[in-house]
Every structure is written in C-alpha cells, then in structure tokens.
Design an enzyme around this catalytic site. Structure first.
Site, PDB file in Angstrom:
ATOM      1  CB  THR A 207       6.482   8.148  -3.394  1.00 51.98           C
ATOM      2  OG1 THR A 207       6.288   9.025  -2.311  1.00 51.98           O
ATOM      3  CG2 THR A 207       7.797   7.397  -3.218  1.00 51.98           C
ATOM      4  NE  ARG A 235       6.195  12.177   7.057  1.00 56.49           N
ATOM      5  CZ  ARG A 235       6.135  11.475   5.931  1.00 56.49           C
ATOM      6  NH1 ARG A 235       6.781  11.854   4.867  1.00 56.49           N
ATOM      7  NH2 ARG A 235       5.421  10.372   5.876  1.00 56.49           N
ATOM      8  CG  ASP A 238       8.100   5.145   3.449  1.00 52.73           C
ATOM      9  OD1 ASP A 238       7.623   6.294   3.286  1.00 52.73           O
ATOM     10  OD2 ASP A 238       7.925   4.227   2.639  1.00 52.73           O
ATOM     11  CB  THR A 258       4.599   4.491  -3.015  1.00 53.06           C
ATOM     12  OG1 THR A 258       3.662   5.575  -2.924  1.00 53.06           O
ATOM     13  CG2 THR A 258       3.938   3.352  -3.777  1.00 53.06           C
ATOM     14  N   GLY A 259       3.506   5.035   0.036  1.00 47.05           N
ATOM     15  CA  GLY A 259       2.328   4.997   0.900  1.00 47.05           C
ATOM     16  C   GLY A 259       2.551   5.843   2.131  1.00 47.05           C
ATOM     17  N   GLY A 261       4.061   6.867   5.011  1.00 52.44           N
ATOM     18  CA  GLY A 261       5.403   6.528   5.475  1.00 52.44           C
ATOM     19  C   GLY A 261       5.519   6.115   6.931  1.00 52.44           C
TER      20      GLY A 261
HETATM   21  N1  ASP Z   1       5.967   7.197   1.391  1.00 49.61           N
HETATM   22  C1  ASP Z   1       6.001   8.610   1.188  1.00 49.61           C
HETATM   23  C2  ASP Z   1       6.208   9.280   2.522  1.00 49.61           C
HETATM   24  O1  ASP Z   1       5.560   8.909   3.479  1.00 49.61           O
HETATM   25  C3  ASP Z   1       4.786   9.185   0.530  1.00 49.61           C
HETATM   26  C4  ASP Z   1       4.200   8.411  -0.635  1.00 49.61           C
HETATM   27  O2  ASP Z   1       4.675   7.339  -0.987  1.00 49.61           O
HETATM   28  O3  ASP Z   1       3.239   8.905  -1.267  1.00 49.61           O
HETATM   29  O4  ASP Z   1       6.962  10.222   2.591  1.00 49.61           O
END
Ligand code: ASP
Length: 342
Positions: A207, A235, A238, A258-259, A261
């Site tokens: 992300t 789906r 975040d 990022t992470g 979500g």
């Molecule tokens: N936050 C993003 C999501 O959950 C994915 C990511 O940051 O790698 O869609």
C-alpha cells in the site's frame, strides 16, 4: 531619478524580506510503500537499489511541489502517483489480485485545512485512484464512492477508464496462487488468518501513502492500495476509510496507514493517533508509537503509519520487520529507509 531608485531599493528590501519569511516556513513530506515482513535476504542488491530509487523519486516529487509553494494536497497526490505508476507497490500498476483474479483498488485523501475528504473503494478501471479520490473531495457532495458508481463519476470528470489488465504483474499473480494454495487448507477463520499472516509478505504488502505540511501551514494525508491478496466478496480495507487508514486535521496531525486493514478499521488507527495529539497533547512520535507498538500489537494487528504534525515533525513507526518509507524536510536531503535502521 533618485526617488525612483530609492523606492526601488525599499521595495526590493521588502520583497527579499517577504521571500525570506516565506522560504523560512517549514515544510515536509513523508511517504510509505507498505509495511510487512520485508526480508533483507529476499532482495538482490539491484532490487534494493531500485526500490530505494523509486521511493526517493516519489518523496522528491512531493518535495518539489512544496518547495515551490504548492499545497500539501498536491504534494501528496504527486508523490502517490509516482508509487501508483510503479509495479513495485500494491497500488495502481502492481496492485494485488482478488480471489477472482482481478484488481479492486481503494484510495482516500484528506485536507487538514478544510477537513474535507474524498475516497473511492473497489474501483477496477482507474489508473490513479488517488486522483479520483481528490475529485470526489473537490467535485462531488460526497465523501466516499464505490465500484461502478465511482467509475461513472470518473467519466463525468473526464477521467478515462482503463482495462483491469493494466494493473497486472507476474509477481502479484504468483502471490495470489500461493495465497490460494495456503488458504485452501484453512478450515476456520482463525486458520484463514494464520495462513494469511504466513504468506510471503513481499506478495501481499505495498500500500502507498503520503503526508505533507506545506508553507501555508496546511497538512494533508492520502493513501492508495490494491488491498489484500486473495480478498473476496467486495472486501474493502482501511485505506479509503477516513479515520482508519487516512486522517488530517490542521494543528493536530496527518496520518497514512498500511497494514492489516481489518485491525486498522476497528482500532481507528489514524484518528486515534491524532486524538492522542489533540486531547492528550502527546507528541506525534509518542502518539503514533503508542497506537502501533502498544495497542495494535496487543490486538494482533500488523502494520505501520507515517504521520506529520503542523511543525513538520515526522513519525514512521511500524510493528513489522520493515516498512518502505522516505521523508524529506525543508532544506534537507531525502532519507529513504526499508528496515529499522536502514
Ligand atoms: N491496509 C491495506 C488493506 O488492508 C493493505 C496494506 O496496507 O498492505 O487493504
């Protein structure tokens, strides 16, 4: 003649005084290209160099906008466009695949000056989703548009639709196949989550986001993503949720996350960090660290954020092995990092 040259001298002094005052105003930008278990050993020196060069290109592009007196919003979209157009990151070209072998992208932007925000979710044919999020903010009466409706709106704004295949990359396709193989074995939702955690992070992260402070003292944040590999049923993560993946409020802070979500939505990560700054007078460093390295860790949520305050202080905490990131403050060179210490 003398009067003219005196007037000229006075106005020049005033002018240079003004331009000095303006150039003295702090400005800064931070960007990220995703957090995860980014193993140093899985990079060849050439790959590492290429990732670092792209991160530097993005942060420098945003920096130039700010240096010229441009808005933090423009700096954020300019930096994010560089990352969306690169196949290295999970946004725009290089977005991860859904279970149905397509790409569905989410993005959002927030203006800390006006508290306006725009977001798009599940778009399949928009080359630069962050730009459409900006149009939603500026040109619609809504905050978030999804799917086909968002794309109809894009057409009204003169944004062309592109084929979904535009976003294809071999690396992400292999990531989907691995994810499918691992998740096929999962029998419960706990198994499913565990299987997801074990996936090679290089296949599922990336992300992108940016936060910036401009010379006018305005802060903004933006985030753009393909979401998570093998996602199903429409789906949405975040990234397009204001207060979860993105938040900005002048005088307080601007955050892009990022992470995983699902955790970032439930724990309102971006908003919670700014609430700590606003109501508990915590520094951006402390507030961001408490949420990422205490609250989220206890919850089991992996990821990180970039955050900036109205003085240009920057925090980039993450609770994973690495987070692609770069920062640049007025008058200073860019700093590009992937792991904790380099
Ligand atoms: N936050 C993003 C999501 O959950 C994915 C990511 O940051 O790698 O869609």
């Amino acid at each position: 003649m003398k009067t003219i040259s005196l007037a000229f001298a006075v106005s020049m002094t005033l002018f240079s005084g003004l331009s000095f005052a303006n150039s003295d105003k702090p400005f800064a930008i931070a960007i990220h290209g995703g957090a995860g278990t980014i193993k140093q050993s899985s990079f060849t020196p050439e790959q590492e160099k290429a990732y670092r060069a792209k991160l530097k290109e993005a942060v420098d592009a945003g920096y130039v906008v700010l240096e010229k007196g441009g808005s933090s919003l423009k700096a954020v979209t300019t930096a994010i466009n560089v990352l969306e157009n690169s196949p290295y990151f999970n946004a725009g070209i290089g977005a991860v695949y859904t279970h149905n072998e397509e790409h569905e992208m989410d993005a959002s932007i927030m203006d800390g000056n006006t508290m306006n925000a725009g977001a798009v979710a599940g778009v399949k044919h928009i080359k630069n989703p962050i730009d459409l999020a900006r149009l939603v903010m500026d040109e619609s009466v809504h905050v978030m548009l999804y799917g086909q409706g968002a794309e109809e709106f894009a057409l009204t704004q003169g944004v062309p639709l592109v084929a979904n295949e535009t976003f294809n990359t071999q690396k992400r396709y292999e990531g989907l196949q691995r994810a499918k193989a691992k998740m096929a074995e999962a029998k419960s939702s706990a198994d499913y989550q565990a299987a997801h955690q074990q996936l090679d992070t290089e296949y599922k992260v990336g992300t992108v986001g940016a936060v910036a402070l401009d010379k006018q003292g305005n802060i903004s944040a933006g985030t753009s993503t393909g979401g998570m590999t093998n996602k199903r049923y429409g789906r949405i993560g975040d990234a397009p949720v204001i207060g979860a993946g993105t938040y900005a409020e002048n005088g307080v802070c601007a955050v892009s996350a990022t992470g995983h979500g699902e955790y970032f939505i439930r724990y309102q990560v971006a908003g919670d960090i700014c609430a700590k700054v606003k109501y508990q007078q915590k520094s951006i460093i402390q507030a961001a660290d408490e949420v990422i390295n205490q609250r989220l860790i206890t919850a089991g949520g992996t990821g990180g954020v970039i955050a900036i305050d109205h003085r240009g202080n920057i925090a980039t905490p993450f609770n994973t092995e690495g987070m692609y990131r770069a920062t640049r403050k007025s008058g200073e060179p860019a700093q590009v990092m992937i792991w904790r210490d380099k």
